[in-house]
Design a protein around this motif. Structure first.
Motif, short mmCIF file in Angstrom:
data_model
loop_
_atom_site.label_atom_id
_atom_site.label_comp_id
_atom_site.label_asym_id
_atom_site.label_seq_id
_atom_site.Cartn_x
_atom_site.Cartn_y
_atom_site.Cartn_z
N ALA A 1 31.36 39.62 35.69
CA ALA A 1 31.00 38.25 36.07
C ALA A 1 32.28 37.56 36.51
O ALA A 1 33.38 37.95 36.09
CB ALA A 1 30.40 37.53 34.87
N LEU A 2 32.17 36.53 37.37
CA LEU A 2 33.37 35.76 37.70
C LEU A 2 33.68 34.83 36.53
O LEU A 2 32.77 34.33 35.87
CB LEU A 2 33.16 34.90 38.95
CG LEU A 2 33.03 35.56 40.30
CD1 LEU A 2 33.38 34.56 41.41
CD2 LEU A 2 33.87 36.81 40.45
N ASP A 3 34.96 34.60 36.31
CA ASP A 3 35.38 33.75 35.20
C ASP A 3 35.33 32.28 35.64
O ASP A 3 36.37 31.65 35.85
CB ASP A 3 36.81 34.17 34.81
CG ASP A 3 37.26 33.42 33.57
OD1 ASP A 3 36.39 32.88 32.87
OD2 ASP A 3 38.49 33.38 33.33
N ARG A 4 34.11 31.78 35.84
CA ARG A 4 33.93 30.40 36.24
C ARG A 4 32.49 30.00 35.95
O ARG A 4 31.64 30.84 35.69
CB ARG A 4 34.24 30.20 37.73
CG ARG A 4 33.37 31.02 38.66
CD ARG A 4 33.64 30.74 40.11
NE ARG A 4 33.20 29.41 40.49
CZ ARG A 4 33.45 28.86 41.67
NH1 ARG A 4 34.14 29.51 42.57
NH2 ARG A 4 33.00 27.67 41.95
N GLU A 5 32.23 28.71 35.99
CA GLU A 5 30.87 28.19 35.83
C GLU A 5 29.98 28.79 36.92
O GLU A 5 30.44 29.03 38.04
CB GLU A 5 30.95 26.67 35.99
CG GLU A 5 29.70 25.90 35.65
CD GLU A 5 29.39 25.91 34.16
OE1 GLU A 5 28.19 25.93 33.85
OE2 GLU A 5 30.33 25.91 33.33
N GLY A 6 28.71 29.03 36.64
CA GLY A 6 27.77 29.48 37.68
C GLY A 6 27.44 30.96 37.54
O GLY A 6 28.14 31.72 36.86
N ALA A 7 26.36 31.37 38.25
CA ALA A 7 25.82 32.72 38.10
C ALA A 7 26.50 33.70 39.06
O ALA A 7 25.84 34.35 39.87
CB ALA A 7 24.32 32.69 38.34
N PHE A 8 27.82 33.82 38.97
CA PHE A 8 28.55 34.65 39.93
C PHE A 8 28.86 36.03 39.36
O PHE A 8 29.12 36.18 38.17
CB PHE A 8 29.87 33.97 40.31
CG PHE A 8 29.66 32.65 41.00
CD1 PHE A 8 29.27 32.62 42.33
CD2 PHE A 8 29.81 31.46 40.32
CE1 PHE A 8 29.05 31.41 42.98
CE2 PHE A 8 29.60 30.25 40.96
CZ PHE A 8 29.22 30.22 42.29
#
Ligand code: NAD
Length: 473
Positions: free
Chosen positions: A351-358
């Protein structure tokens, strides 16, 4: 919702929060329909069918109305695409091209409205025998979240062209573009008679199920997952209601050593990272000849660097957010279960280390055919790579899944290409290009990928009933 000519709330006022998956923000509230709302909707649709304003309209005139719908869709494409991007997470560019594709589909079926023909049949004796093709009736369209507006229009266009009345139910996560489109059709005064097109929002388990099992619905079209297809078919069987089911896929790109590798690396990435891999026809398997395996994997990994991940409305982003963090987490779980069975991550995997479903664009090599990464639809940006040495082995690998939607063949050997196209078990095959479809070509799955045909002239068969007429002269 658009029910019985009114923009309305649910009967009991219940609503669902609609999210922007790139931020987690609530961007809208939509009605959660009740069974009472379904009843109202079906009643209005039957009345619209029986009034004959649509079903018995000069079919050329129906075609003109569909042309106006196409024009209004093109005219509103940018605002609809922005809405689609913020509700689904996909990039604005992808959303725009999908909505224009929807407009093109309307144009295509507009031209077919007055070309739905019966036939005359030579029979013995002093008789005339012919067939009529009449509208199927009230059709329910149950739509998934991955191409929310385009897939809705894909089945609404032929249904309307054939003179059916339409009840459309978008997926619970992504209802906004379909609602906005229906509103745009009204505001543009395209001339659809009242209640020919209605939109009802709510959960699949309640509203989708009620539509599928309703005696007042004459045909059900579902695009969705296999378990949903099975549930809809079982429910529809109670009234022997016909269904079209466009379900999942596990597409393969089969690459032979004589293929143009640079060109195919680009297409392979497009086929699995577009829409963050949330596509029935995703090329989620790469089956590649051992002689070019390393070179092609390197080219694919190099190509991945041209797929920046981020919010779909941001300039320069090529892979947007996935539809929901829960779906992203399901994909990551399946990935880690698959990796326990074998395979090596050569790029991405997190997953990307940020808010949101990335999630990162992911490539896994050394995937054997019994691995779930090879067999199951992950519905995310994960490419599973498998080597082969003989043509027969490549074909056996390509066919070794429960699905049969789209497969790609990469070779410059003409006979091999056509032999594979003949022998591969899928409703669609593409040679030296992936993925590709057009409104005028059949979109159809074999095996667990579905039943029936979307797009092309053949789609109209579902939306018409044949009547045979015999006349003693
Ligand atoms: P899904 O099956 O969860 O939902 C699809 C639709 O069915 C939604 O509107 C949902 O509310 C409704 N639904 C859910 N349960 C229902 C029930 N019991 N009765 C009636 N309706 C019900 O699918 P999704 O998660 O939205 O979409 C992903 C799936 O769709 C994937 O498997 C994908 O491959 C498939 N898909 C297929 C095609 C195709 O053309 N073959 C295209 C896009 C997506």
């Amino acid at each position: 919702m658009l029910i019985a000519g009114e923009w309305c709330d649910a009967e009991d006022g219940a609503t669902a929060d609609i999210l922007n998956p790139a931020t987690g923000e609530v961007i809208a509230k939509t009605p959660k329909a009740t069974i009472g709302d379904v009843e109202k909707c079906v009643l209005a649709s039957r009345a619209a069918l029986q009034s004959k304003d649509w079903a018995a309209m000069d079919p050329a005139q129906r075609g003109r109305i569909l042309q106006k719908m196409a024009a209004a869709t093109y005219a509103n494409a940018k605002s609809l695409a922005a809405l689609e991007s913020s509700n689904n997470g996909k990039t604005f560019r992808e959303a725009l091209s999908e909505i224009r594709y929807g407009a093109w589909t309307l144009e295509y079926f507009a031209g077919l409205s007055d070309k739905i023909e019966g036939s005359t049949i030579p029979v013995p004796g002093n008789r005339l025998n012919y067939t009529l093709r009449q509208p199927l009736g009230v059709t329910a369209h149950i739509v998934p979240w991955n191409f929310p507006l385009q897939l809705a229009i894909r089945s609404i266009a032929p249904a309307l062209a054939a003179g059916c009345t339409v009840i459309a139910k978008p997926a619970s996560w992504t209802p906004l573009s379909l609602i906005a489109w229906a509103k745009a059709m009204q505001d543009s005064e395209v001339g659809l008679p009242a209640d020919v097109l209605q939109v009802i929002t709510g959960s699949g388990g309640l509203i989708g199920d009620a539509l599928a099992g309703h005696a007042g619905v004459d045909g059900v079209v579902l695009t969705g997952g296999v378990p949903t297809g099975q549930a809809v078919m079982a429910k529809a069987s109670e009234n022997l209601t016909p269904v079209t089911l466009e379900l999942g896929g596990k597409g393969a790109n089969i690459v032979f050593s004589d293929a143009n590798l640079r060109h195919c690396a680009k297409a392979i990435c497009f086929g699995i990272f577009m829409n963050a891999g949330q596509m029935c026809w995703a090329g989620s398997r790469l089956i590649v000849h051992e002689d070019v395996h390393d070179e092609l994997v390197d080219a694919v990994v190099a190509e991945v660097s041209k797929w920046p991940v981020g919010p779909g409305m941001e300039e320069g982003v090529r892979m947007g957010s996935m539809v929901h963090t829960s779906h992203r987490d399901d994909v990551l779980n399946m990935l880690s279960k698959g990796l326990e069975q074998g395979g090596e991550v050569v790029c991405g995997g997190n997953a990307l280390d940020r808010e949101g479903a990335f999630m990162e664009a992911t490539v896994v090599t050394g995937v054997s055919s019994d691995n779930l990464l090879f067999q199951e639809e992950l519905f995310g940006p994960v490419l599973a790579v498998t080597k082969f040495s003989e043509d027969a082995e490549a074909l056996a690998l390509a066919n070794d899944t429960p699905f049969g939607l789209l497969n790609g063949i990469w070779t410059n050997n003409l006979s091999r290409a056509h032999r594979f196209a003949r022998d591969v078990e899928s409703g669609m095959v593409s040679i030296n290009e992936y993925p590709i479809t057009f409104p005028q070509t059949a979109f159809t799955g074999w095996k667990k990928s579905g039943i029936g045909i979307e797009q092309s002239k053949d789609a109209l068969n579902f939306y018409t009933k044949v009547k045979n007429v015999n006349v003693k002269l």
